[in-house]
Design an enzyme around this catalytic site. Structure first.
Site, mmCIF file in Angstrom:
data_model
loop_
_atom_site.group_PDB
_atom_site.id
_atom_site.type_symbol
_atom_site.label_atom_id
_atom_site.label_comp_id
_atom_site.label_asym_id
_atom_site.label_seq_id
_atom_site.Cartn_x
_atom_site.Cartn_y
_atom_site.Cartn_z
ATOM 1 C CB VAL A 79 77.998 37.558 62.124
ATOM 2 C CG1 VAL A 79 77.436 37.216 63.420
ATOM 3 C CG2 VAL A 79 79.456 36.904 61.931
ATOM 4 C CD GLU A 85 61.664 39.653 63.542
ATOM 5 O OE1 GLU A 85 61.055 38.399 63.040
ATOM 6 O OE2 GLU A 85 61.669 39.392 64.682
ATOM 7 C CB VAL A 98 68.363 45.504 50.996
ATOM 8 C CG1 VAL A 98 66.850 45.726 50.596
ATOM 9 C CG2 VAL A 98 69.251 46.493 50.464
ATOM 10 N NE ARG A 147 72.228 40.377 70.726
ATOM 11 C CZ ARG A 147 71.743 40.416 69.599
ATOM 12 N NH1 ARG A 147 70.856 41.525 69.395
ATOM 13 N NH2 ARG A 147 71.486 39.537 68.796
ATOM 14 C CE LYS A 205 69.391 36.141 66.493
ATOM 15 N NZ LYS A 205 69.292 37.327 65.531
#
Length: 369
Positions: A296, A116, A237, A15, A73
């Site tokens: 992964v 995130e 989760v 990406r 990342k």
């Protein structure tokens, strides 16, 4: 502002943080965008497309020398040397799972925002959602592949065949990841069981899918029985910013059918399966207790063209705010973006991250200059 876009170097990560359209928007707003040579090639985006959008094509060092660096990342070991005190980094960080990255950011004094942990007032995670959707939709596809006998699995076709029972897919967690996984697995005609503690969320899923997906309230007993019957188990989760709770125990995994497949999508938050270890696209699985483990940490990296465009659609408005107004003004005006600030200087500025890695929490606006 100068915005840098380095090439991703994590294993099999193809990406890139910005599309040419994203570059065009930033350039139109008066900013310079420095894209590392070849950064988009893994996503089928050539340097010429970035040049036409107004970017400069630069070296690795020049991309990292920018005021604001946007990535996909967390910084890898080979990138730590580029961290510095006057850098603002905006990327997926997952510091609860990668405390060594937190240590590197704090040692360098880098101000780091995590996609995130950008969080809306209602609790939604707008920059995590697109990759959660992609990872969730990929999970049944990945599981179907490893269930094939040739790949070490039970030799079960996810959708079965006329007169033959389909695979049972058990999904733990009904958030964006889990619901998307359930949706695709049901579309592949598997028998799908979705567990969650949030009954309202389960009601919503039941209304949308009209009973096609079996919903169960999650508790230890229900979880133990469901895991034991699974051909494919998908862990989904999430605790925003924190380490994923390990709700699936070693004993549960040991009780699964030989050749069953386990996909832990929460691995980038430490994993929701006890004792699981992260794998890579190069070496995606390992076997333990006769069960194939797929863990992964960058699942959407397998479909980089789709993922890159989905990611930029979500991140660009926030990147533009930081570039247009500067970090302090941008986060002061937007509480969701403020929640994304994980480190400033040598301090941790997100409470969930601080708790997860054993650091003292500091309020970010008291530190941002």
């Amino acid at each position: 502002m100068i915005v840098g876009v380095p090439t991703e170097v994590k294993d099999s990560e193809r990406r890139v943080a910005l599309t040419p359209d994203g570059v065009r928007e930033l350039v139109a707003a008066g900013h310079q965008v420095h894209v590392e040579q070849g950064a988009g090639s893994g996503s089928s985006i050539g340097d010429e497309e970035y040049l036409q959008a107004g970017a400069r094509i630069v070296s690795t060092a020049e991309a990292w020398a920018s005021e604001l660096v946007v990535k996909v990342k967390e910084p890898q070991a080979t990138e730590v040397g580029y961290l510095r005190g006057d850098l603002t980094l905006f990327t997926y960080l997952h510091l609860a799972a990668y405390p060594e990255v937190a240590d590197a950011l704090l040692a360098a004094g880098t101000t780091a925002l995590a996609y995130e942990t950008v969080r809306l007032s209602g609790g939604a995670l707008p920059l995590l959602a697109p990759m959660s959707e992609v990872a969730g939709r990929m999970a049944p596809q990945v599981g179907a592949h490893w269930l094939e006998a040739e790949n070490g699995g039970r030799g079960v076709l996810l959708g079965g065949a006329p007169g033959v029972r389909p695979a049972r897919v058990v999904i733990v967690g009904a958030g964006n990841v889990g619901w998307n996984a359930a949706w695709i697995a049901a579309g592949m005609e598997a028998e799908v069981v979705l567990l969650d503690k949030d009954l309202d969320r389960l009601r919503w899923v039941d209304q949308i899918h009209q009973g096609r997906i079996m919903t169960l309230a999650s508790n230890r007993g229900t979880l133990e029985r469901s895991v034991a019957k699974a051909d494919l188990l998908i862990g989904a989760v999430l605790v925003p910013g924190g380490r994923a709770p390990q709700v699936i125990t070693r004993e549960m995994v040991a009780g699964m059918k030989p050749g069953a497949v386990l996909v832990d999508i929460a691995i980038d938050q430490g994993g929701c399966v006890e004792g699981i270890r992260e794998t890579s696209h190069t070496h995606p699985v390992y076997e333990e207790h006769g069960v194939i483990h797929y863990a992964v940490g960058n699942i959407p990296g397998a479909v980089p063209h789709t993922s890159t465009y989905a990611l930029t659609n979500a991140t660009l408005p926030y990147v533009t705010k930081v570039a247009n107004h500067g970090l302090r003004a941008a986060v002061s005006a937007d509480p969701a973006l403020l929640a994304g600030v994980n480190t400033v200087g040598s301090e941790v500025t997100n409470s969930a991250v601080a708790e997860a890695i054993g650091r003292v929490y500091h309020e970010p606006l008291s530190l941002i200059r």
